[in-house]
Scaffold this active site. Sequence first.
Site, PDB file in Angstrom:
ATOM      1  N   ASP A 137       3.172   8.384   3.939  1.00 17.01           N
ATOM      2  CA  ASP A 137       3.448   9.012   5.563  1.00 17.01           C
ATOM      3  C   ASP A 137       4.934  10.108   5.505  1.00 17.01           C
ATOM      4  OD1 ASP A 137       4.225   6.707   5.715  1.00 17.01           O
ATOM      5  OD2 ASP A 137       3.298   6.288   7.386  1.00 17.01           O
ATOM      6  N   SER A 178       2.994   0.689   2.649  1.00 23.24           N
ATOM      7  CA  SER A 178       3.589   1.358   3.198  1.00 23.24           C
ATOM      8  C   SER A 178       5.468   1.953   1.580  1.00 23.24           C
ATOM      9  CB  SER A 178       4.072   1.749   4.525  1.00 23.24           C
ATOM     10  OG  SER A 178       4.869   2.798   4.532  1.00 23.24           O
ATOM     11  N   ASP A 201       7.690   8.006   0.420  1.00 18.38           N
ATOM     12  CA  ASP A 201       7.291   6.499   0.206  1.00 18.38           C
ATOM     13  C   ASP A 201       4.834   6.094  -0.346  1.00 18.38           C
ATOM     14  OD1 ASP A 201       5.674   7.248   2.593  1.00 18.38           O
ATOM     15  OD2 ASP A 201       5.632   5.396   3.781  1.00 18.38           O
ATOM     16  N   ASP A 205       2.820   5.678   0.926  1.00 17.95           N
ATOM     17  CA  ASP A 205       1.828   5.903   1.554  1.00 17.95           C
ATOM     18  C   ASP A 205       1.916   7.135   1.839  1.00 17.95           C
ATOM     19  OD1 ASP A 205       2.755   4.756   3.586  1.00 17.95           O
ATOM     20  OD2 ASP A 205       1.334   4.815   5.219  1.00 17.95           O
TER      21      ASP A 205
END
Length: 452
Positions: A242, A96, A238, A240
């Site tokens: 999300d 993440s 960020d 990833d």
Amino acid sequence: MTELFGTNGVRGIANDELTPELVMKLARSLATFLGDGRIAIARDTRVSGEMLKKAAITGTQSTGLDVVDIGEAPSPCLQYYVKENDFDSGIIITASHNPAEYNGVKFVDGDGVEYSHKQLEEMERIYKKEIFQYADWSNPGNHSYDDAIPMYIRAIKQKIDIESILEENPKVVVDPGNGAGCFVTPYLLRQLGCKVVTLNSQPDGLFPAREPEPLPKNIEDLADTVEAVGADLGVAHDGDADRATFVDEKGKPHMGDVSLVLFFKKMLKTKEGNKVVTPVSSGKKASKPVEELGGEVVWTEVGSTTVSRKMIELGDECVCGGEENGGVIFPDFQYCRDGALTAARMIELLSTTEKTLSELANELPQYKHVKTKTKVQDKQRIMKKVFKKIEGMGECTQTIDGAKIFWEDSWILIRPSGTEPVVRVFTEAPSLEEAKELARKGLEIVEETKEE
Ligand code: MG
């Protein structure tokens, strides 16, 4: 919380704490827990990602379960793919917002939402006892490939008022920070009718341009670019993708609490239902405008999974949820944070109001926050005493996650860290001086319990 799985799965430095052996065993634990079925897998752009993904695939196949590999993709893309294609589970290889040397493993259920504590505990039991299911030599699970990104982009487009955006033709700078957002957001926004300028939009798992966390201090280049090219908006993700945070047309980066409350307001006005969900670490900035619109804030423990699960429980009553860090959950799409959808919805919001992001941000109640922490020996013992101590303080108290003391326009939250031997103190007040004063007071409460 289980020993292995933290609030966001298993994380560590790749090949040190997070080895291929560990990842293979984790995948076996998940597949044994399921017993049967199909798993989809994706990863972000980290350099250790391909190696660890292969370990997870091998672990899955060895138990006899089939695995479909969608390659590099944002976490919410994998989550949507799992949900829409009736997979039994999903594996995401991502750390993440953590720095490049980290990686992680996250498991999601068939609905695309992270597993509950109870389910993870069962997987941990399997892991520890090593009671893995093994397929017969003649029948290992199948491994195949698919491309999930086109369906994900198509599905987001169906949720957005493209006409309004086309009319405005806004100029948007996109900064995925060389993470998984590179594969989606620039293309999505162009298809929505934006003039897209890209920054750090080639996948690079060393994250050479900036730290993956889209905090104001990490996205100064984006802020400068928005100003330099005269854009209407800047978007940062960020690692990833999300999460999404934004830079306004004047080149000012905003924390995620600004966009969160703008979405709360928009969704309360346009959808049926009157509830929004956010963790206790969010504040008055979020709750005041919601209450002014006749809505209700439902508070949860910190962590996006508890927000998702609470939203599912509330069903149609809930119009939006999320965290103050740029993670927003739109229940009309899926019950998980979604950076690309959040970016698209912000552009839609700006195209359907006559105002700019800086104007909308200025209309919000202005509050200041302070975050601080203190080292402690025994978090649980200290917190027990803190709970006792805060009784009767302020106008009311709340103990959903940590100890929160409220006054009319301010609060203190005292909360043990999930990962470190520290207790954190968060405060919110109309001025920085007041917020600092409350932080001092919060620390004092903790210090006093240490001495007792
Ligand atoms: Mg993330």
